[in-house]
Design an enzyme around this catalytic site. Sequence first.
Site, PDB file in Angstrom:
ATOM      1  N   GLU A  12      34.365  40.939 -20.335  1.00 32.63           N
ATOM      2  CA  GLU A  12      35.661  41.495 -20.759  1.00 32.63           C
ATOM      3  C   GLU A  12      35.913  41.195 -22.239  1.00 32.63           C
ATOM      4  OE1 GLU A  12      37.904  41.045 -16.424  1.00 32.63           O
ATOM      5  OE2 GLU A  12      37.880  39.372 -17.832  1.00 32.63           O
ATOM      6  N   GLU A 159      43.507  35.991 -11.738  1.00 38.96           N
ATOM      7  CA  GLU A 159      44.127  35.253 -12.841  1.00 38.96           C
ATOM      8  C   GLU A 159      45.587  35.591 -13.149  1.00 38.96           C
ATOM      9  OE1 GLU A 159      39.882  35.374 -13.034  1.00 38.96           O
ATOM     10  OE2 GLU A 159      41.146  37.093 -13.549  1.00 38.96           O
ATOM     11  N   ASP A 182      36.924  48.611  -8.864  1.00 38.43           N
ATOM     12  CA  ASP A 182      36.430  48.936  -7.526  1.00 38.43           C
ATOM     13  C   ASP A 182      37.621  49.076  -6.585  1.00 38.43           C
ATOM     14  OD1 ASP A 182      36.257  45.948  -5.846  1.00 38.43           O
ATOM     15  OD2 ASP A 182      36.465  45.927  -8.011  1.00 38.43           O
TER      16      ASP A 182
END
Length: 215
Positions: A12, A159, A182
């Site tokens: 990321e 998170e 997903d």
Amino acid sequence: MKTGIIVAMEKELKQLRPLFPENQVILQQSGIGKVNAALQALEMIRQYKPDIIVSSGCAGGNGDDINIQDVVVSAQLAYHDVYCGEAIGHSVYGQVQGLPPRFEAAPELLDKALALNKQLTGIKIHPGLIVTGDWFVDTKEKMREIIGHFPEAKAVDMESAAIAQTCYIFQVPFISFRVISDIPLRDTHASQYHDFWNTTAEKSFKVTKSFIESL
């Protein structure tokens, strides 16, 4: 305005780092999971005193209107793996006792995020509930368990709610952007997740860039 961005994973960070000059934002990697995320948020607040904190990353999606590459922006956040019960005082599923049942995104940040739907083409931004827990959801059974408690959830990650809790305690406006990598209820063994990183991740993180530019 001093803006902090927290991501969990190196992949990321690699997507976002080229989008921001180093002097434009405070961009840091926390590591995966709630404790890592909360510690990074606390360290960012203490060291840099940002005016806002943004969480950016990927998540599993839920809902008939959600598709891979869509972006869910946090209208609300909660934990899907927390339950304090009623024995020590009434609390709802997902609530840490003494804290709100759900953490709310800063309204002005949410408004700016949703305004991007009119500016960006090819990417849909959905406001909604993001639920967080220390579990990578790679089976339909686990996803059904989670949405059994939170049927309205749009995204599941590891998170966002932990950063939201830290920001709530220290009174720092917060919002989370989660690119849907997903759809666990339409997937088997996270194959969509792996395909996402191989083929489609790059342009999805540009929503975060457009949001920062709008501030």
